[in-house]
Structure formats: C-alpha cells, structure tokens
Design a protein around this motif. Sequence first.
Motif, short mmCIF file in Angstrom:
data_model
loop_
_atom_site.label_atom_id
_atom_site.label_comp_id
_atom_site.label_asym_id
_atom_site.label_seq_id
_atom_site.Cartn_x
_atom_site.Cartn_y
_atom_site.Cartn_z
N TYR A 171 0.25 5.21 1.47
CA TYR A 171 -0.59 6.13 2.20
C TYR A 171 0.06 7.51 2.17
O TYR A 171 1.28 7.65 2.09
CB TYR A 171 -0.70 5.72 3.67
N ILE A 219 -6.53 -1.23 -5.33
CA ILE A 219 -7.14 -0.03 -4.78
C ILE A 219 -6.50 1.17 -5.46
O ILE A 219 -5.28 1.28 -5.51
CB ILE A 219 -6.94 0.09 -3.25
N ASN A 220 -7.32 2.04 -5.97
CA ASN A 220 -6.83 3.26 -6.60
C ASN A 220 -7.77 4.37 -6.18
O ASN A 220 -8.81 4.59 -6.79
CB ASN A 220 -6.81 3.09 -8.12
N GLU A 221 -7.43 5.01 -5.07
CA GLU A 221 -8.29 6.06 -4.54
C GLU A 221 -8.23 7.28 -5.46
O GLU A 221 -7.46 7.31 -6.43
CB GLU A 221 -7.85 6.44 -3.13
N TYR A 235 -15.18 -3.99 4.84
CA TYR A 235 -15.54 -5.21 4.11
C TYR A 235 -14.60 -6.38 4.36
O TYR A 235 -14.73 -7.42 3.73
CB TYR A 235 -15.59 -4.92 2.60
N GLY A 236 -13.67 -6.21 5.30
CA GLY A 236 -12.74 -7.30 5.56
C GLY A 236 -11.75 -7.49 4.44
O GLY A 236 -11.22 -8.59 4.24
N ASN A 237 -11.49 -6.44 3.69
CA ASN A 237 -10.53 -6.54 2.58
C ASN A 237 -9.28 -5.71 2.83
O ASN A 237 -8.52 -5.45 1.91
CB ASN A 237 -11.19 -6.10 1.27
N ASN A 238 -9.11 -5.31 4.08
CA ASN A 238 -7.92 -4.55 4.49
C ASN A 238 -7.83 -3.17 3.85
O ASN A 238 -6.75 -2.59 3.80
CB ASN A 238 -6.65 -5.34 4.21
N ARG A 239 -8.94 -2.65 3.40
CA ARG A 239 -8.97 -1.28 2.91
C ARG A 239 -9.33 -0.41 4.12
O ARG A 239 -10.50 -0.24 4.45
CB ARG A 239 -10.01 -1.14 1.82
N TYR A 277 0.83 -1.20 0.00
CA TYR A 277 0.00 0.00 0.00
C TYR A 277 0.87 1.26 0.00
O TYR A 277 2.00 1.24 0.49
CB TYR A 277 -0.86 0.06 1.28
N ASN A 320 -2.74 -11.62 2.55
CA ASN A 320 -3.86 -11.67 1.63
C ASN A 320 -4.93 -10.61 1.92
O ASN A 320 -5.41 -10.53 3.04
CB ASN A 320 -4.51 -13.05 1.74
N PRO A 321 -5.29 -9.78 0.96
CA PRO A 321 -6.25 -8.71 1.22
C PRO A 321 -7.67 -9.21 1.41
O PRO A 321 -8.53 -8.47 1.83
CB PRO A 321 -6.15 -7.84 -0.04
N GLY A 322 -7.92 -10.44 1.09
CA GLY A 322 -9.28 -10.96 1.24
C GLY A 322 -9.66 -11.23 2.68
O GLY A 322 -10.83 -11.38 2.99
#
Lengths: 114, 111
Positions: free
Chosen positions: A35, A56-58, B94-98, A33, A96-98
């Motif tokens: 930040y 992720i692309n804010e 959402y549990g996706n680490n965002r 990531y 894992n991001p899931g």
Amino acid sequence: DTAVSQTPKYLVTQMGNDKSIKCEQNLGHDTMYWYKQDSKKFLKIMFSYNNKELIINETVPNRFSPKSPDKAHLNLHINSLELGDSAVYFCASSQNPGTSYEQYFGPGTRLTVT
Amino acid sequence: SQQGEEDPQALSIQEGENATMNCSYKTSINNLQWYRQNSGRGLVHLILIRSNEREKHSGRLRVTLDTSKKSSSLLITASRAADTASYFCATDAYGNNRLAFGKGNQVVVIP
C-alpha cells in the motif's frame, strides 16, 4: 516476534535513483500486499500477491515492480524515483484472498525523494 | 473501486467520553473493516462486519452497518488516552480482501 516486518524504516534518496523495500511475514499467510499512504494519510493498494502470484495490480507506474521470491516475502523495487513517490509504503499480509480476513500491516517505510 | 469516507475527520474528546465516527461508501459491499493507526505505525485491524450483519461488538468497540444508507459507524466507549489514533474504514466489495480505504478520522483523547 514481529509478524510483518519491513526494511528500511526510513529511506531518503535523490530523484532518479533506484531503491528497494523489503517485506517479510512470519504468519504463514498466503497473501501479501503493498500500500502507499500519501501525506494526507490516504491509503491506496498497489499490489497483491498470493503464493508468489500477482493477483492485484492497480494503476501504478511501471517503475514500481514487486517481487515475491516466496510466499513469506514481497519486495518492492522502484526505478527512477520521482518527487511524487515520497510517501509511506506499507506491506501487509492476510490469509486466503478468496475469503475476507483481516490484514496485518508492517510498520511502514517512509520514503523521501529529494 | 469504492472508497469509504469518514466523517468527522478530526475529533477531540475527554478521557472517559464516547467517540463516534462515521463512514460512507458508494457501492455494494461484501464486508467493511475498521482499522486503527497510531502515529508513525502500521494499521491494526479492529473489527470486520459483513454485509448481512447490522451490529458488532468487540470490547469497547461497537460497529454498525446500514447497507441501505451505505454507511457504518464506529463507537468507542469510555475512551482512554491510548485510543488517540487515526481510524480508517475499508470496504471489500467482493469478499476478496481487495480493500478500499477511506481518508481516516483523527481522534485525540485528552487525559
């Protein structure tokens, strides 16, 4: 051993220049990531990559372009720097991001645009 | 995305006292995490509490979560000078680490 490292630690540059910040993690994590922390210490996610893929692309100006050559590295390139880009930029990694895992942060890169 | 909002934002206490800080958020979450940031350093993960948990302990840290009030608290017991830092809560919807981070609490422990 440093888990998440960033270079440089400090970066002072003039408006209009292009600069890069490098990040490396030796934790074997799949996700990395970027930040941005502003002067009031507000921390906001910019990008996230999982196994070199952008996930992720804010809402970030397209002057900012992340690049992940492999899953251990995530670099941040900034074109045409502006005064408002001055901040501390943190790289982080996680499993894992899931599923929800703690994030490991680098020491930060303090960018000053003059 | 939601944001945690810590309250109070600055706390000064004597060594040995307890420090409590709160975090509120706006929407439902999968989990909430607390991080510590020492001056000039990166953030360090302290504790993660899932939405189906109400309380969690780790050493001198105690975290509570009240999903009905959309709030969490972090208690540091028997504070030490080394606990001087900024403390952030971060929500994961959402549990996706965002993670969406709050503004942070500055805690100063006076020796």
